[in-house]
Write a protein that holds these residues in place. Structure first.
Motif, PDB file in Angstrom:
ATOM      1  N   LEU A   7       0.823  -1.208   0.000  1.00  0.00           N
ATOM      2  CA  LEU A   7       0.000   0.000   0.000  1.00  0.00           C
ATOM      3  C   LEU A   7       0.856   1.257   0.000  1.00  0.00           C
ATOM      4  CD1 LEU A   7      -2.780   1.333   0.116  1.00  0.00           C
ATOM      5  CD2 LEU A   7      -2.677   1.129   2.610  1.00  0.00           C
ATOM      6  N   LYS A   8       1.917   1.248   0.769  1.00  0.00           N
ATOM      7  CA  LYS A   8       2.802   2.415   0.829  1.00  0.00           C
ATOM      8  C   LYS A   8       3.394   2.712  -0.552  1.00  0.00           C
ATOM      9  CE  LYS A   8       6.407   4.303   3.740  1.00  0.00           C
ATOM     10  NZ  LYS A   8       7.275   4.078   4.883  1.00  0.00           N
ATOM     11  N   GLU A   9       3.836   1.663  -1.258  1.00  0.00           N
ATOM     12  CA  GLU A   9       4.374   1.850  -2.601  1.00  0.00           C
ATOM     13  C   GLU A   9       3.293   2.323  -3.576  1.00  0.00           C
ATOM     14  OE1 GLU A   9       6.651  -1.368  -4.184  1.00  0.00           O
ATOM     15  OE2 GLU A   9       8.052  -1.346  -2.501  1.00  0.00           O
ATOM     16  N   THR A  25      -7.861  12.436   0.655  1.00  0.00           N
ATOM     17  CA  THR A  25      -8.375  12.495  -0.710  1.00  0.00           C
ATOM     18  C   THR A  25      -9.495  11.479  -0.933  1.00  0.00           C
ATOM     19  OG1 THR A  25      -6.251  13.274  -1.548  1.00  0.00           O
ATOM     20  CG2 THR A  25      -7.746  12.287  -3.156  1.00  0.00           C
ATOM     21  N   VAL A  26      -9.349  10.293  -0.353  1.00  0.00           N
ATOM     22  CA  VAL A  26     -10.377   9.254  -0.534  1.00  0.00           C
ATOM     23  C   VAL A  26     -11.455   9.313   0.533  1.00  0.00           C
ATOM     24  CG1 VAL A  26      -8.867   7.709  -1.828  1.00  0.00           C
ATOM     25  CG2 VAL A  26      -9.034   7.465   0.662  1.00  0.00           C
ATOM     26  N   GLY A  27     -11.382  10.327   1.416  1.00  0.00           N
ATOM     27  CA  GLY A  27     -12.415  10.511   2.433  1.00  0.00           C
ATOM     28  C   GLY A  27     -12.339   9.538   3.590  1.00  0.00           C
ATOM     29  N   MET A  28     -11.124   9.152   3.955  1.00  0.00           N
ATOM     30  CA  MET A  28     -10.949   8.222   5.071  1.00  0.00           C
ATOM     31  C   MET A  28     -10.155   8.900   6.181  1.00  0.00           C
ATOM     32  SD  MET A  28     -10.277   4.630   3.232  1.00  0.00           S
ATOM     33  CE  MET A  28     -11.248   3.770   4.435  1.00  0.00           C
ATOM     34  N   THR A  44     -11.306  -3.491   4.730  1.00  0.00           N
ATOM     35  CA  THR A  44     -12.492  -4.255   4.341  1.00  0.00           C
ATOM     36  C   THR A  44     -12.630  -4.198   2.823  1.00  0.00           C
ATOM     37  OG1 THR A  44     -13.941  -2.326   4.457  1.00  0.00           O
ATOM     38  CG2 THR A  44     -13.680  -3.622   6.486  1.00  0.00           C
ATOM     39  N   ILE A  45     -13.449  -5.063   2.292  1.00  0.00           N
ATOM     40  CA  ILE A  45     -13.690  -5.048   0.850  1.00  0.00           C
ATOM     41  C   ILE A  45     -14.304  -3.709   0.440  1.00  0.00           C
ATOM     42  CG2 ILE A  45     -14.970  -6.126  -1.049  1.00  0.00           C
ATOM     43  CD1 ILE A  45     -12.599  -7.799   0.103  1.00  0.00           C
ATOM     44  N   ARG A  46     -15.185  -3.186   1.249  1.00  0.00           N
ATOM     45  CA  ARG A  46     -15.788  -1.882   0.945  1.00  0.00           C
ATOM     46  C   ARG A  46     -14.713  -0.793   0.880  1.00  0.00           C
ATOM     47  NH1 ARG A  46     -21.540  -0.247   2.992  1.00  0.00           N
ATOM     48  NH2 ARG A  46     -21.687  -2.333   2.203  1.00  0.00           N
ATOM     49  N   SER A  47     -13.752  -0.837   1.809  1.00  0.00           N
ATOM     50  CA  SER A  47     -12.658   0.142   1.777  1.00  0.00           C
ATOM     51  C   SER A  47     -11.791  -0.043   0.539  1.00  0.00           C
ATOM     52  CB  SER A  47     -11.793   0.015   3.033  1.00  0.00           C
ATOM     53  OG  SER A  47     -12.520   0.365   4.177  1.00  0.00           O
ATOM     54  N   ILE A  48     -11.549  -1.294   0.179  1.00  0.00           N
ATOM     55  CA  ILE A  48     -10.755  -1.570  -1.021  1.00  0.00           C
ATOM     56  C   ILE A  48     -11.453  -1.004  -2.256  1.00  0.00           C
ATOM     57  CG2 ILE A  48      -9.983  -3.436  -2.557  1.00  0.00           C
ATOM     58  CD1 ILE A  48      -9.240  -5.002   0.011  1.00  0.00           C
ATOM     59  N   GLU A  49     -12.765  -1.187  -2.327  1.00  0.00           N
ATOM     60  CA  GLU A  49     -13.512  -0.636  -3.457  1.00  0.00           C
ATOM     61  C   GLU A  49     -13.384   0.881  -3.523  1.00  0.00           C
ATOM     62  OE1 GLU A  49     -17.397  -2.143  -2.506  1.00  0.00           O
ATOM     63  OE2 GLU A  49     -17.113  -3.947  -3.725  1.00  0.00           O
ATOM     64  N   ARG A  50     -13.251   1.490  -2.376  1.00  0.00           N
ATOM     65  CA  ARG A  50     -13.162   2.956  -2.290  1.00  0.00           C
ATOM     66  C   ARG A  50     -11.783   3.477  -2.680  1.00  0.00           C
ATOM     67  NH1 ARG A  50     -15.126   5.754   3.269  1.00  0.00           N
ATOM     68  NH2 ARG A  50     -15.015   7.914   2.632  1.00  0.00           N
ATOM     69  N   ARG A  57      -5.383   1.109  -9.248  1.00  0.00           N
ATOM     70  CA  ARG A  57      -5.272  -0.350  -9.164  1.00  0.00           C
ATOM     71  C   ARG A  57      -6.657  -0.969  -9.277  1.00  0.00           C
ATOM     72  NH1 ARG A  57       0.087  -1.389  -6.962  1.00  0.00           N
ATOM     73  NH2 ARG A  57       1.122   0.545  -7.504  1.00  0.00           N
ATOM     74  N   SER A  58      -6.703  -2.232  -9.624  1.00  0.00           N
ATOM     75  CA  SER A  58      -7.982  -2.922  -9.679  1.00  0.00           C
ATOM     76  C   SER A  58      -8.365  -3.393  -8.282  1.00  0.00           C
ATOM     77  CB  SER A  58      -7.915  -4.115 -10.628  1.00  0.00           C
ATOM     78  OG  SER A  58      -7.125  -5.150 -10.062  1.00  0.00           O
ATOM     79  N   ILE A  59      -9.651  -3.584  -8.074  1.00  0.00           N
ATOM     80  CA  ILE A  59     -10.134  -4.099  -6.793  1.00  0.00           C
ATOM     81  C   ILE A  59      -9.530  -5.471  -6.546  1.00  0.00           C
ATOM     82  CG2 ILE A  59     -12.191  -4.906  -5.564  1.00  0.00           C
ATOM     83  CD1 ILE A  59     -13.715  -2.608  -7.063  1.00  0.00           C
TER      84      ILE A  59
END
Length: 127
Positions: A7-9, A25-28, A44-50, A57-59
């Motif tokens: 994630l850092k990269e 930027t992503v509202g988190m 979570t999957i919901r966070s990944i989708e966001r 990147r793709s989900i």
């Protein structure tokens, strides 16, 4: 490399100056993103989708990186970097022996040179 490093990269590759900048930027909440980077918890999957679109990147790619133990495989590894990447990282680092003004000039020139290619690379990564 675990999800935190991945994630850092990804945040850096997407040109966010800091994980906190990315989170806002992503509202988190930045503390959530920092917990992912430190691997205290996984998204979570919901966070990944966001976050996937903001990272280019793709989900699926993020799910594989975050949950390799649940899908039966290792986390995806970034492609090997060009040897110049290491040299530039050393030259542009805060503790580089190169004077700060020269480092800034080098960063500015490189940024301008690669800027036209960023959109092309983002489209290719998210496809």
């Amino acid at each position: 490399m675990g999800f935190g490093g991945y994630l850092k990269e990804a945040i850096h590759a997407a040109r966010f100056p800091t994980p906190t900048h990315f989170a806002r930027t992503v509202g988190m909440d930045p503390s959530v993103v920092l917990r992912w980077i430190s691997e205290e918890q996984r998204p979570t999957i919901r966070s990944i989708e966001r976050i996937a679109p903001a990272l280019g990147r793709s989900i699926n790619e993020l799910v594989v990186a975050a949950y390799p133990d649940r899908i039966g495989g290792p986390a995806p590894q970034p492609p090997p970097a060009h040897p110049l990447v290491h040299d530039l990282a050393l030259m542009l680092a805060d503790d580089s022996p190169i004077p700060a003004a020269d480092r800034q000039a080098l960063a500015t020139v490189l940024d301008r040179m690669i800027d036209p290619y960023r959109k092309v690379l983002r489209r290719r990564r998210s496809a």
